[in-house]
Enzyme design. Structure first.
Site, PDB file in Angstrom:
ATOM      1  N   GLU A  22       0.816  -1.214   0.000  1.00  0.00           N
ATOM      2  CA  GLU A  22       0.000   0.000   0.000  1.00  0.00           C
ATOM      3  C   GLU A  22       0.852   1.267   0.000  1.00  0.00           C
ATOM      4  O   GLU A  22       0.330   2.367   0.121  1.00  0.00           O
ATOM      5  CB  GLU A  22      -0.928   0.000   1.218  1.00  0.00           C
ATOM      6  CG  GLU A  22      -1.910  -1.168   1.224  1.00  0.00           C
ATOM      7  CD  GLU A  22      -2.905  -1.102   2.378  1.00  0.00           C
ATOM      8  OE1 GLU A  22      -2.748  -0.216   3.249  1.00  0.00           O
ATOM      9  OE2 GLU A  22      -3.832  -1.937   2.411  1.00  0.00           O
ATOM     10  N   ASN A  69     -12.498   5.325  13.808  1.00  0.00           N
ATOM     11  CA  ASN A  69     -13.722   4.907  14.492  1.00  0.00           C
ATOM     12  C   ASN A  69     -13.575   4.800  16.002  1.00  0.00           C
ATOM     13  O   ASN A  69     -12.498   4.524  16.518  1.00  0.00           O
ATOM     14  CB  ASN A  69     -14.160   3.546  13.966  1.00  0.00           C
ATOM     15  CG  ASN A  69     -13.106   2.463  14.196  1.00  0.00           C
ATOM     16  OD1 ASN A  69     -12.244   2.272  13.355  1.00  0.00           O
ATOM     17  ND2 ASN A  69     -13.169   1.764  15.322  1.00  0.00           N
ATOM     18  N   ASP A  96     -18.468   2.109  11.326  1.00  0.00           N
ATOM     19  CA  ASP A  96     -17.065   1.981  10.940  1.00  0.00           C
ATOM     20  C   ASP A  96     -16.683   2.974   9.844  1.00  0.00           C
ATOM     21  O   ASP A  96     -15.883   2.662   8.963  1.00  0.00           O
ATOM     22  CB  ASP A  96     -16.759   0.545  10.476  1.00  0.00           C
ATOM     23  CG  ASP A  96     -15.255   0.245  10.459  1.00  0.00           C
ATOM     24  OD1 ASP A  96     -14.499   0.968  11.134  1.00  0.00           O
ATOM     25  OD2 ASP A  96     -14.845  -0.698   9.764  1.00  0.00           O
ATOM     26  N   ASN A 123     -12.702   5.465   1.265  1.00  0.00           N
ATOM     27  CA  ASN A 123     -11.925   4.871   2.351  1.00  0.00           C
ATOM     28  C   ASN A 123     -10.596   5.615   2.469  1.00  0.00           C
ATOM     29  O   ASN A 123     -10.532   6.816   2.236  1.00  0.00           O
ATOM     30  CB  ASN A 123     -11.739   3.371   2.090  1.00  0.00           C
ATOM     31  CG  ASN A 123     -11.532   2.575   3.363  1.00  0.00           C
ATOM     32  OD1 ASN A 123     -10.919   3.043   4.314  1.00  0.00           O
ATOM     33  ND2 ASN A 123     -12.042   1.365   3.395  1.00  0.00           N
ATOM     34  N   TRP A 124      -9.517   4.921   2.776  1.00  0.00           N
ATOM     35  CA  TRP A 124      -8.238   5.575   3.052  1.00  0.00           C
ATOM     36  C   TRP A 124      -7.484   5.973   1.801  1.00  0.00           C
ATOM     37  O   TRP A 124      -6.564   6.793   1.859  1.00  0.00           O
ATOM     38  CB  TRP A 124      -7.360   4.659   3.893  1.00  0.00           C
ATOM     39  CG  TRP A 124      -6.998   3.368   3.209  1.00  0.00           C
ATOM     40  CD1 TRP A 124      -7.681   2.198   3.258  1.00  0.00           C
ATOM     41  CD2 TRP A 124      -5.879   3.136   2.351  1.00  0.00           C
ATOM     42  NE1 TRP A 124      -7.061   1.243   2.493  1.00  0.00           N
ATOM     43  CE2 TRP A 124      -5.942   1.792   1.919  1.00  0.00           C
ATOM     44  CE3 TRP A 124      -4.821   3.925   1.907  1.00  0.00           C
ATOM     45  CZ2 TRP A 124      -5.010   1.220   1.072  1.00  0.00           C
ATOM     46  CZ3 TRP A 124      -3.874   3.361   1.054  1.00  0.00           C
ATOM     47  CH2 TRP A 124      -3.975   2.029   0.644  1.00  0.00           C
TER      48      TRP A 124
END
Length: 696
Positions: A245, A423, A466, A552-553
């Site tokens: 990643e 979260n 979440d 998301n990220w």
């Protein structure tokens, strides 16, 4: 009793003599010299002076045509370990040994012997000894009291594995020699990173620039020629993990990249050749929700900085990969890990932590970049006496979550760091943590020097879906209400796009950018107006967006010339359920049920940066045998680069039209970067277990 013992010894001696006579029979026809050293070895064994070999092994090795020679044990006084050499080490044996190793040993030691559940084997020295015979015996009989069992392999198979391991050791030694010859001359200052927007030959920080835009002024690769991109080199990574990643960093002609599960490498950016590698041994027990991932490095001075999944931050010497300093950031046994790319700013290096599913109490921490000394620590779950503590019911703050696992941004003029917080815990059931649960699902603005809170904005109070706010903030100067404002642009996991004033945290604008069913909208202060019945229930509640969120990220990108934010978005839904969470225990996963993905459609969306209005969308490529989606890269030539499910693509930034696509073969979870080599623009991306470089 004494008579029986004496008779036993006699019988034993008689049997040994018989064995000796058998040996003499085997060596009939040998030369006198050959007969002598063989008989000498048998004699040593008879009197107990050859414990390294069993009788069976000795007889086998001195037999005609065995391939072994123990002569030097007698004639030169060598040890058995020194005398026994691998009789099966030809190239075909190495090749077969590699196949055997990968089928029988790689589960613990990794495909290339770089270590996984077991120790790495591609280094010069082994714990039990380095001789061929020691390595052979360890493979044959295992190591009692450890997870290393007897292999059950035949003689030749074991020697072939030994031959393969020797080849890996040789490659490692060659790399070490190359590392010394090709040391990297790196010295990156804070001012260099502040001025990174004007640099085209480097990528000095996670998002290229402190403002989180992932935008390059380069124009050589354009809509007119992007379809002519070709592969310049590919570098295989020494990892058994299939998820990379990390965003590479580039300076001085070298590329720096984190390498799962807990390592870093430096490559020659022109060739992909290895300059150095650092690998860290990990404890057997880790608290990880989502794999042994790492999103990259930071760079400052003569060091690069690596966070590890066992919650350490390491300052590596950029020249050769040796450790300058190593600090324990948190206790892995309490659920902490580090997967974030650190942020080097001023004379500090900042890191966040992961572990929101394990009952941690999250924080952001700053260390002196030169020494590794802690300078400040800001807890994202306030304790007693701290502002926001009253937003947590009872003692729920102690295990409240609030992880900080995606890199933030920085405004040098305001000297403020902006960081997203994840979260609350337990994730899907908030009954025992009533309140807004600050600063979970928020952006926090902190003074760089002290870590003091300047302001915060919470996107999703009391989250039970979440919907982490672990995204990289995009800093821009945009017209809002007829005046130019210093703003933050944020496509949030909860499905809403936000524009905030980055000086004060004031909410300026917001709109959904994917389908959402959990809120009627946002009020004047940006707080969601929740729909009834959208919270998780024991029987399940269908909600848009799903557990993957609207974003998301993976990093968004911003083109200031077009005023567009490009978002790796997801259209989808989940059925959210909750259960009794029980008493939270740090270090133990506690999510209180979960969200079952019902629909998942990755899609690139171009949004008006000032309003969130959609300009275009592009359905990301899909593939059967690949996975993962990447962050994005925007360039001044009007292109957007990204990847999805093993395929990299380039889009026209103004329209979303696909202009180029190439298959990379492996999981695509890392964002692409661009820079120049010898005034030539190139594109780099990590995918699968490799790094690729493309150019015209």
């Amino acid at each position: 009793m004494g008579v029986r013992l004496r008779l036993g010894k006699v019988v034993k001696r008689a049997l040994l003599v018989v064995l000796a006579l058998l040996v003499v029979g085997l060596i009939v026809g040998f030369s006198l010299e050959s007969t002598r050293w063989r008989l000498s070895l048998v004699g040593r064994k008879l009197v107990g002076n050859l414990p390294e070999l069993s009788w069976g092994e000795l007889l086998h090795m001195i037999a005609p045509g065995s391939g072994y020679s123990l002569k030097t044990v007698v004639t030169e006084g060598r040890s058995v370990d020194a005398a026994i050499e691998n009789p099966f080490n030809a190239p075909p044996d190495v090749e077969q040994g590699e196949k055997t190793f990968r089928s029988r040993c790689a589960l613990c030691h990794g495909n290339e012997g770089v270590g996984d559940k077991g120790p790495p084997l591609n280094h010069p020295h082994y714990a039990r000894g380095d001789s061929d015979w020691v390595v052979y015996k360890v493979i044959q009989v295992g190591v009692p009291g450890t997870a290393m069992p007897a292999s059950g392999l035949g003689e030749r198979e074991i020697w072939q594995v030994v031959a393969f391991l020797r080849s890996r050791q040789g490659e490692a030694a060659a790399s070490a020699r190359a590392e010394k010859r090709a040391a990297v001359d790196v010295h990156v200052t804070h001012d260099d990173i502040v001025g990174a927007a004007a640099r085209t030959d480097a990528w000095l920080t996670h998002s290229r620039t402190f403002d989180g835009r992932r935008f390059s002024p380069l124009k050589q690769i354009s809509s007119a020629n992007v379809d002519k991109l070709r592969l310049l080199w590919v570098r295989q990574l020494a990892t058994n993990d299939n998820m990379v990643e990390a965003t590479p960093l580039v300076t001085a002609g070298a590329m720096f990249l984190s390498e799962p599960p807990a390592g870093a490498i430096a490559l020659d950016a022109r060739t992909g050749n290895l300059l150095w590698r650092y690998a860290r041994d990990l404890p057997s027990k880790l608290s990880l929700c989502c794999g042994r991932v790492n999103r990259g490095l930071a760079m400052l001075g003569d060091k690069v900085f690596l966070g590890t999944v066992d919650a350490h931050l390491i300052g590596l010497n950029a020249a050769d990969g040796t450790v300058g300093w190593d600090v324990k950031v948190a206790n892995v046994a309490e659920g902490y890990s580090i997967t974030v790319a650190p942020l080097a700013v001023g004379d500090l290096v900042l890191t966040g932590v992961s572990g929101g599913e394990f009952g941690i109490r999250g924080f952001l921490v700053a260390y002196d970049a030169a020494t590794g000394k802690e300078v400040w620590r800001f807890h994202t779950v306030p304790g007693p006496g701290e502002p926001g503590h009253d937003t947590w019911q009872g003692d729920s703050w102690k295990t409240g979550g609030g992880p900080t696992w995606v890199t933030g941004s920085y405004d040098p003029e305001l000297d403020l760091v902006y960081w997203g917080v994840g979260n609350p815990s337990p994730v899907y059931a908030g009954d025992g943590r009533e309140g807004d649960n600050l600063y979970s699902n928020s952006v926090i603005a902190l003074a760089r020097k002290t870590g003091k809170l300047a302001w915060y904005f919470q996107f999703t109070p009391h989250d039970e879906h979440d919907w982490d706010s672990n995204q990289t903030p995009i800093l821009a100067d945009l017209p809002v209400g007829g005046a130019k404002r210093k703003v933050i642009c944020w496509a949030n996991r909860n499905g809403f796009y936000y524009v905030l004033d980055r000086v004060t945290g004031e909410f300026l604008a917001g709109a959904p950018f994917v389908r959402q069913t959990w809120a009627k909208g946002l009020d004047a202060h940006g707080r969601p107006i929740e729909e009834e019945g959208a919270r998780p229930t024991p029987a399940g509640t269908l909600v848009f967006p799903g557990v993957a969120g609207g974003a998301n990220w993976q990093s968004a990108a911003f083109n200031p010339d077009l005023g567009l934010v490009f978002v790796p978005a997801t259209e989808g839904s989940s059925v959210f359920t909750k259960s009794e969470p029980g008493k939270p225990e740090p270090g133990h996963m506690s999510v209180a049920s979960g969200g079952t993905q019902q629909r998942f459609e990755p899609i690139i969306k171009a949004l008006d940066a000032a309003t969130g209005e959609k300009r275009w969308e592009y359905p990301s490529p899909r593939a059967k045998n690949a996975a993962g989606r990447s962050g994005l890269l925007a360039t001044a030539s009007g292109l957007v680069f990204g990847a999805n499910e093993g395929q990299m693509f380039a889009l026209e930034a103004a329209t979303g039209k696909e202009l180029w696509r190439v298959g990379l073969g492996g999981t695509t979870a890392a964002a692409p970067i661009t820079f120049t080599l010898d005034d030539r623009q190139v594109i780099a991306i990590a995918a699968g277990r490799a790094v690729f470089l493309f150019g015209l």
